[in-house]
Design a protein around this motif. Structure first.
Motif, PDB file in Angstrom:
ATOM      1  N   SER A 148       0.810  -1.175  -0.033  1.00 40.59           N
ATOM      2  CA  SER A 148       0.097  -0.261   0.108  1.00 40.59           C
ATOM      3  C   SER A 148       0.848   1.327  -0.195  1.00 40.59           C
ATOM      4  N   GLY A 149       2.216   0.987   0.445  1.00 41.26           N
ATOM      5  CA  GLY A 149       3.014   2.331   0.355  1.00 41.26           C
ATOM      6  C   GLY A 149       3.189   2.847   1.657  1.00 41.26           C
ATOM      7  N   ARG A 150       2.457   2.492   2.651  1.00 41.17           N
ATOM      8  CA  ARG A 150       2.464   2.967   4.042  1.00 41.17           C
ATOM      9  C   ARG A 150       3.886   2.773   4.690  1.00 41.17           C
ATOM     10  N   THR A 151       4.628   1.798   4.161  1.00 44.28           N
ATOM     11  CA  THR A 151       5.859   1.913   4.660  1.00 44.28           C
ATOM     12  C   THR A 151       6.755   1.379   3.191  1.00 44.28           C
ATOM     13  N   ARG A 152       8.040   1.879   3.377  1.00 40.60           N
ATOM     14  CA  ARG A 152       8.924   1.678   2.159  1.00 40.60           C
ATOM     15  C   ARG A 152      10.078   0.383   2.449  1.00 40.60           C
ATOM     16  N   ASN A 153       9.963  -0.163   3.851  1.00 43.43           N
ATOM     17  CA  ASN A 153      11.019  -1.010   4.153  1.00 43.43           C
ATOM     18  C   ASN A 153      10.379  -2.375   4.984  1.00 43.43           C
ATOM     19  N   ALA A 154      10.807  -3.441   4.908  1.00 47.41           N
ATOM     20  CA  ALA A 154       9.965  -4.329   5.475  1.00 47.41           C
ATOM     21  C   ALA A 154      11.057  -5.745   5.680  1.00 47.41           C
ATOM     22  N   VAL A 155      11.016  -6.404   6.851  1.00 51.24           N
ATOM     23  CA  VAL A 155      11.640  -7.734   6.899  1.00 51.24           C
ATOM     24  C   VAL A 155      10.672  -8.776   7.370  1.00 51.24           C
ATOM     25  N   ILE A 156      10.494  -9.743   6.242  1.00 48.25           N
ATOM     26  CA  ILE A 156       9.577 -10.788   6.337  1.00 48.25           C
ATOM     27  C   ILE A 156      10.267 -12.181   6.270  1.00 48.25           C
ATOM     28  N   GLY A 157       9.557 -13.520   6.352  1.00 48.23           N
ATOM     29  CA  GLY A 157      10.059 -14.384   6.348  1.00 48.23           C
ATOM     30  C   GLY A 157       9.866 -15.353   5.153  1.00 48.23           C
ATOM     31  N   ARG A 158       9.940 -14.474   3.809  1.00 49.34           N
ATOM     32  CA  ARG A 158       9.865 -15.046   2.563  1.00 49.34           C
ATOM     33  C   ARG A 158      10.217 -13.843   1.497  1.00 49.34           C
ATOM     34  N   ASP A 159      10.361 -14.305   0.347  1.00 51.18           N
ATOM     35  CA  ASP A 159      10.411 -13.323  -0.741  1.00 51.18           C
ATOM     36  C   ASP A 159       9.425 -12.815  -1.320  1.00 51.18           C
ATOM     37  N   LEU A 160       9.437 -11.514  -2.071  1.00 50.50           N
ATOM     38  CA  LEU A 160       8.092 -11.329  -2.875  1.00 50.50           C
ATOM     39  C   LEU A 160       7.676 -12.407  -3.812  1.00 50.50           C
ATOM     40  N   THR A 161       6.183 -12.346  -4.121  1.00 51.92           N
ATOM     41  CA  THR A 161       5.973 -13.197  -4.956  1.00 51.92           C
ATOM     42  C   THR A 161       5.781 -12.368  -6.568  1.00 51.92           C
ATOM     43  N   PRO A 162       5.811 -13.137  -7.531  1.00 52.47           N
ATOM     44  CA  PRO A 162       6.205 -12.191  -8.660  1.00 52.47           C
ATOM     45  C   PRO A 162       5.154 -11.315  -8.787  1.00 52.47           C
ATOM     46  N   LEU A 163       3.809 -11.272  -8.371  1.00 52.85           N
ATOM     47  CA  LEU A 163       2.910 -10.324  -8.498  1.00 52.85           C
ATOM     48  C   LEU A 163       2.870  -9.203  -7.710  1.00 52.85           C
ATOM     49  N   GLU A 164       3.484  -9.726  -6.359  1.00 53.77           N
ATOM     50  CA  GLU A 164       3.882  -8.425  -5.587  1.00 53.77           C
ATOM     51  C   GLU A 164       4.997  -7.587  -5.882  1.00 53.77           C
ATOM     52  N   ARG A 165       5.853  -8.351  -6.562  1.00 50.24           N
ATOM     53  CA  ARG A 165       6.844  -7.548  -7.194  1.00 50.24           C
ATOM     54  C   ARG A 165       6.499  -6.553  -8.206  1.00 50.24           C
ATOM     55  N   LYS A 166       5.576  -7.050  -9.079  1.00 53.08           N
ATOM     56  CA  LYS A 166       5.146  -6.398 -10.194  1.00 53.08           C
ATOM     57  C   LYS A 166       4.288  -5.286  -9.799  1.00 53.08           C
ATOM     58  N   ALA A 167       3.533  -5.404  -8.814  1.00 56.48           N
ATOM     59  CA  ALA A 167       2.501  -4.174  -8.129  1.00 56.48           C
ATOM     60  C   ALA A 167       3.655  -3.276  -7.641  1.00 56.48           C
ATOM     61  N   LEU A 168       4.757  -3.599  -6.992  1.00 60.02           N
ATOM     62  CA  LEU A 168       5.589  -2.707  -6.340  1.00 60.02           C
ATOM     63  C   LEU A 168       6.324  -1.811  -7.330  1.00 60.02           C
ATOM     64  N   LYS A 169       6.943  -2.541  -8.460  1.00 55.05           N
ATOM     65  CA  LYS A 169       7.546  -1.888  -9.623  1.00 55.05           C
ATOM     66  C   LYS A 169       6.653  -0.799 -10.215  1.00 55.05           C
ATOM     67  N   GLN A 170       5.272  -1.248 -10.172  1.00 51.15           N
ATOM     68  CA  GLN A 170       4.367   0.066 -10.796  1.00 51.15           C
ATOM     69  C   GLN A 170       4.050   1.156 -10.052  1.00 51.15           C
ATOM     70  N   LYS A 171       4.606   1.018  -8.755  1.00 51.19           N
ATOM     71  CA  LYS A 171       4.567   2.143  -8.007  1.00 51.19           C
ATOM     72  C   LYS A 171       5.969   3.133  -7.669  1.00 51.19           C
ATOM     73  N   PHE A 172       6.941   2.296  -7.668  1.00 55.51           N
ATOM     74  CA  PHE A 172       8.385   2.603  -7.117  1.00 55.51           C
ATOM     75  C   PHE A 172       9.495   2.304  -8.135  1.00 55.51           C
ATOM     76  N   SER A 173      10.144   3.416  -8.271  1.00 61.16           N
ATOM     77  CA  SER A 173      11.281   2.951  -9.369  1.00 61.16           C
ATOM     78  C   SER A 173      12.413   2.116  -8.771  1.00 61.16           C
ATOM     79  N   SER A 174      12.523   2.038  -7.228  1.00 66.23           N
ATOM     80  CA  SER A 174      13.557   1.028  -6.874  1.00 66.23           C
ATOM     81  C   SER A 174      12.918   0.006  -6.034  1.00 66.23           C
TER      82      SER A 174
END
Length: 338
Positions: free
Chosen positions: A84-110
């Protein structure tokens, strides 16, 4: 059951060199001196709180004028906050899924995602519980309600119901156990969430019928040592680059106030979540820890990313009982005379 655990307290793990060198310059961004105060906010799965608290404390000491505000939440909340963009940094117990990564790249340049460690998911019971090990099959049967009493596991087990406690149903721990062991089935009614990892630990310590699911770094923490030694001394000791003594870390786990169960792949030897067994793959319940950032390549967030994936940050992870992901490890076997 305990007799199946091999080489107990017989190894020392040493950090040698970084597999990938990451230069950490706390006072610079691209060679320009950083003079102003810089800060960042982040979210982190509560299971990794002991790790992240230490990382932040040391980072803020060695990188003055950089401050990290971390909110510890269930993993599902951390991912939602990132998307949602409420935070720009997170530590979690897995990697991003392809769909999550795609959604983030549509919002953020990095969008950066880095595996920083390998965690062990530990199963803990009350010290008076006579059960010392479980197979993966038995664990899945407990979580689905096919096994409901301790004496169904062994005649030595108590004639009492098994009550499983998690931190939160949306936590990384709960998600990992459901995805890796239940094949899509839901938890049974005897599996409850009680709000935090610390409550899981305290419940198991106080209740003979309970079994808790917890991150291994909660069992190896030494709060007395942290409180009694100045941060300057701890950082100086960390930066010496000396080998990390796995025996001491294992002893902390064994003296944590709860019994840590050994786990076996079906009909195999059982192993406790000691670092050497995380490293060689003998302990079966492990998961990655990822640092994910959509922040740019300047500022506090960038410097913290470089720190935690660099030499000191990875060595600090080693001292919490989990395995750093970006360092070469040597394992030395020693004898104890026992």
């Amino acid at each position: 059951m305990d007799g199946k655990v091999t080489r107990r307290l017989l190894t020392v793990l040493a950090v040698v060199t970084l597999l990938t060198s990451v230069a950490t310059s706390c006072g610079s961004d691209g060679g320009k001196k950083q003079k102003s105060v810089s800060s960042m906010t982040m979210v982190c799965d509560e299971a990794f709180r002991n790790i992240m608290d230490q990382e932040i404390e040391v980072f803020e000491y060695v990188c003055p004028d950089n401050f990290v505000l971390c909110n510890y939440v269930p993993q599902s909340v951390a991912v939602d906050s990132l998307l949602s963009g409420r935070t720009r940094n997170a530590v979690i117990g897995r990697d991003l899924t392809p769909l999550e990564r795609k959604a983030l790249k549509q919002k953020f340049s990095s969008v950066r995602s880095m595996k920083i460690a390998v965690d062990a998911v530990a199963l803990i019971v009350n010290p008076e519980n006579q059960i010392s090990s479980l197979s993966l099959k038995e664990i899945s049967q407990i979580l689905t309600g096919d096994i409901t009493r301790w004496n169904q596991i062994s005649p030595d087990g108590a004639d009492a119901p098994i009550n499983v406690v998690f931190d939160n149903r949306g936590s990384g721990l709960a998600t990992y156990m459901r995805d890796s062991l239940l094949n899509g089935r839901d938890f049974a009614k005897n599996v409850v969430s009680i709000g935090s990892v610390e409550k899981v630990f305290n419940t198991v310590r106080d209740r003979k019928d309970a079994i808790g699911v917890i991150g291994v770094s909660w069992l190896t923490r030494s709060l007395e040592e942290r409180d009694s030694i100045a941060i300057s001394e701890r950082v100086a000791d960390l930066q010496k680059g000396e080998a990390v003594n796995g025996v001491e870390i294992n002893e902390r786990m064994d003296n944590s106030g709860v019994k840590v169960l050994a786990v076996m792949r079906n009909d195999a030897l059982s192993y406790k979540p000691y670092q050497q067994y995380i490293y060689d793959g003998n302990y079966p319940l492990t998961r990655p820890i990822y640092l994910i950032s959509t922040a740019g390549m300047v500022g506090c967030a960038h410097r913290f990313y470089a720190f935690i994936t660099g030499n000191d940050g990875q060595r600090l992870i080693m001292r919490t009982g989990v395995m750093p992901a970006r360092m070469q490890i040597n394992v030395y076997e020693v004898t104890t005379g026992k």
